[in-house]
Design an enzyme around this catalytic site. Structure first.
Site, PDB file in Angstrom:
ATOM      1  N   ASP A 240      -5.143   9.957 177.449  1.00 53.92           N
ATOM      2  CA  ASP A 240      -5.761  11.069 176.914  1.00 53.92           C
ATOM      3  C   ASP A 240      -5.777  12.625 177.726  1.00 53.92           C
ATOM      4  O   ASP A 240      -6.435  12.244 178.708  1.00 53.92           O
ATOM      5  CB  ASP A 240      -7.125  10.691 176.516  1.00 53.92           C
ATOM      6  CG  ASP A 240      -7.902  11.682 175.590  1.00 53.92           C
ATOM      7  OD1 ASP A 240      -7.430  12.649 175.506  1.00 53.92           O
ATOM      8  OD2 ASP A 240      -8.647  11.192 174.824  1.00 53.92           O
TER       9      ASP A 240
ATOM     10  N   ARG B 289      -2.519  21.422 186.997  1.00 51.85           N
ATOM     11  CA  ARG B 289      -3.216  21.404 188.313  1.00 51.85           C
ATOM     12  C   ARG B 289      -2.601  20.182 188.993  1.00 51.85           C
ATOM     13  O   ARG B 289      -2.314  20.456 190.350  1.00 51.85           O
ATOM     14  CB  ARG B 289      -4.622  21.448 187.959  1.00 51.85           C
ATOM     15  CG  ARG B 289      -5.526  21.479 189.289  1.00 51.85           C
ATOM     16  CD  ARG B 289      -6.778  21.366 189.219  1.00 51.85           C
ATOM     17  NE  ARG B 289      -7.481  20.160 188.396  1.00 51.85           N
ATOM     18  CZ  ARG B 289      -8.612  19.883 188.320  1.00 51.85           C
ATOM     19  NH1 ARG B 289      -9.585  21.021 188.518  1.00 51.85           N
ATOM     20  NH2 ARG B 289      -8.966  18.904 187.598  1.00 51.85           N
TER      21      ARG B 289
ATOM     22  N   TYR C 136      -6.906  27.644 166.397  1.00 54.77           N
ATOM     23  CA  TYR C 136      -5.921  27.192 166.747  1.00 54.77           C
ATOM     24  C   TYR C 136      -4.860  28.149 167.514  1.00 54.77           C
ATOM     25  O   TYR C 136      -4.537  27.896 168.851  1.00 54.77           O
ATOM     26  CB  TYR C 136      -5.106  26.393 165.753  1.00 54.77           C
ATOM     27  CG  TYR C 136      -3.645  25.908 166.183  1.00 54.77           C
ATOM     28  CD1 TYR C 136      -3.484  24.949 166.988  1.00 54.77           C
ATOM     29  CD2 TYR C 136      -2.255  26.608 165.854  1.00 54.77           C
ATOM     30  CE1 TYR C 136      -2.097  24.654 167.475  1.00 54.77           C
ATOM     31  CE2 TYR C 136      -1.350  26.482 166.103  1.00 54.77           C
ATOM     32  CZ  TYR C 136      -0.919  25.452 166.991  1.00 54.77           C
ATOM     33  OH  TYR C 136       0.213  25.132 167.509  1.00 54.77           O
TER      34      TYR C 136
ATOM     35  N   LYS D 175      -3.298  28.676 171.885  1.00 61.06           N
ATOM     36  CA  LYS D 175      -1.867  28.868 171.954  1.00 61.06           C
ATOM     37  C   LYS D 175      -1.764  30.013 172.676  1.00 61.06           C
ATOM     38  O   LYS D 175      -0.832  30.398 173.341  1.00 61.06           O
ATOM     39  CB  LYS D 175      -1.017  28.671 170.665  1.00 61.06           C
ATOM     40  CG  LYS D 175      -0.897  27.132 170.229  1.00 61.06           C
ATOM     41  CD  LYS D 175      -0.207  26.368 171.470  1.00 61.06           C
ATOM     42  CE  LYS D 175       0.090  24.948 170.711  1.00 61.06           C
ATOM     43  NZ  LYS D 175       0.646  24.312 171.769  1.00 61.06           N
TER      44      LYS D 175
ATOM     45  N   VAL E  64       7.359  22.890 162.635  1.00 60.53           N
ATOM     46  CA  VAL E  64       8.331  22.029 163.110  1.00 60.53           C
ATOM     47  C   VAL E  64       8.158  20.595 162.190  1.00 60.53           C
ATOM     48  O   VAL E  64       6.986  20.236 162.176  1.00 60.53           O
ATOM     49  CB  VAL E  64       8.455  21.495 164.685  1.00 60.53           C
ATOM     50  CG1 VAL E  64       9.452  20.479 164.935  1.00 60.53           C
ATOM     51  CG2 VAL E  64       8.548  22.864 165.452  1.00 60.53           C
TER      52      VAL E  64
END
Length: 242
Positions: free
Chosen positions: A60, A120, A151, A155, A184
């Protein structure tokens, strides 16, 4: 040529297609997502079809320690890391006034925190290998999205983070790329709650393989880096930009 890659969000859609594309290059793959059974099945397919080593690492990406364990397990298994594909992401809700706090936090923790944690953890290894860091962005990260602004904001964050990281680590030999799709045909959610695979017929919008091919191209440049690739359905601007 890269030898080892991590693909997040690898249990379906763009992530699964990307794993196949990279395996076709002979790259060993660590598959990361939450659905362990799907990852195990995909890993078996990759090993059978391409003869690569593939490992399922249920993860996760919202969990910092889980992401660190993913990178550690990959490096231990394969001896290094050459490519990280930050693909895991999701959409929740619509209008700001209709978005509850749990959905807001799930979206930002996945799309932003997960990308940060993976980047990271992977960067020291990508610096050592002079590898590739690929982010899956979005059309929504470049143009206003009135029907799902949170949303879109995640992005925009991904794109800004990616290019800023590229500026930071480029002189260390790490190539940083952003691949921006519009819709998509995947399990990813549409605005009405249905997935894009349910909303669109084959041929109406981009297929996962098209995005995966762009990721493959970006991740396998030998002496250069691909800054950004946009893959939009052909009529996208006609019905979006008024």
């Amino acid at each position: 040529m890269p030898r080892t890659a991590i693909v997040t969000g690898a249990s379906s859609g763009i992530g699964e297609a990307t794993a196949h594309e990279l395996a076709d290059e002979g790259i060993d793959i660590a598959l990361a997502a939450r659905r362990a059974d799907r990852l195990e099945s995909i890993a078996a397919d990759l090993e059978s079809e391409y003869g690569v080593d593939a490992v399922a690492v249920p993860t996760d990406v919202r969990e910092e320690t889980a992401v660190e364990a993913l990178v550690e397990a990959t490096v231990e298994r394969f001896g290094g890391l050459d490519v990280l594909v930050n693909n895991a992401g999701l959409a929740r809700g619509h209008l700001v006034t209709e978005l509850d706090t749990d959905d807001y936090r799930t979206m930002t923790e996945t799309n932003e925190d997960g990308v940060f944690f993976a980047t990271r953890a992977a960067l020291p290894h990508l610096t050592e290998s002079e590898g590739h860091l690929v982010f899956v962005g979005s059309f929504a990260g470049q143009y206003p999205r009135p029907f799902n602004p949170v949303y879109a904001a995640t992005k925009w964050w991904v794109r800004g983070f990616a290019h800023s990281v590229g500026a930071q680590v480029g002189d260390e030999g790490v190539a940083v790329s952003v691949v921006n799709p519009s819709e998509v045909r995947t399990e990813f959610g549409g605005d009405d709650g249905d997935s894009f695979a349910e909303t669109f017929e084959p041929g109406e919008v981009t297929e996962p393989i098209e995005i995966a091919e762009a990721i493959r191209f970006a991740a396998t440049r030998e002496r250069s880096g691909v800054s950004e690739i946009d893959l939009y359905r052909r009529d996208k601007f006609a019905d979006t930009i008024k």
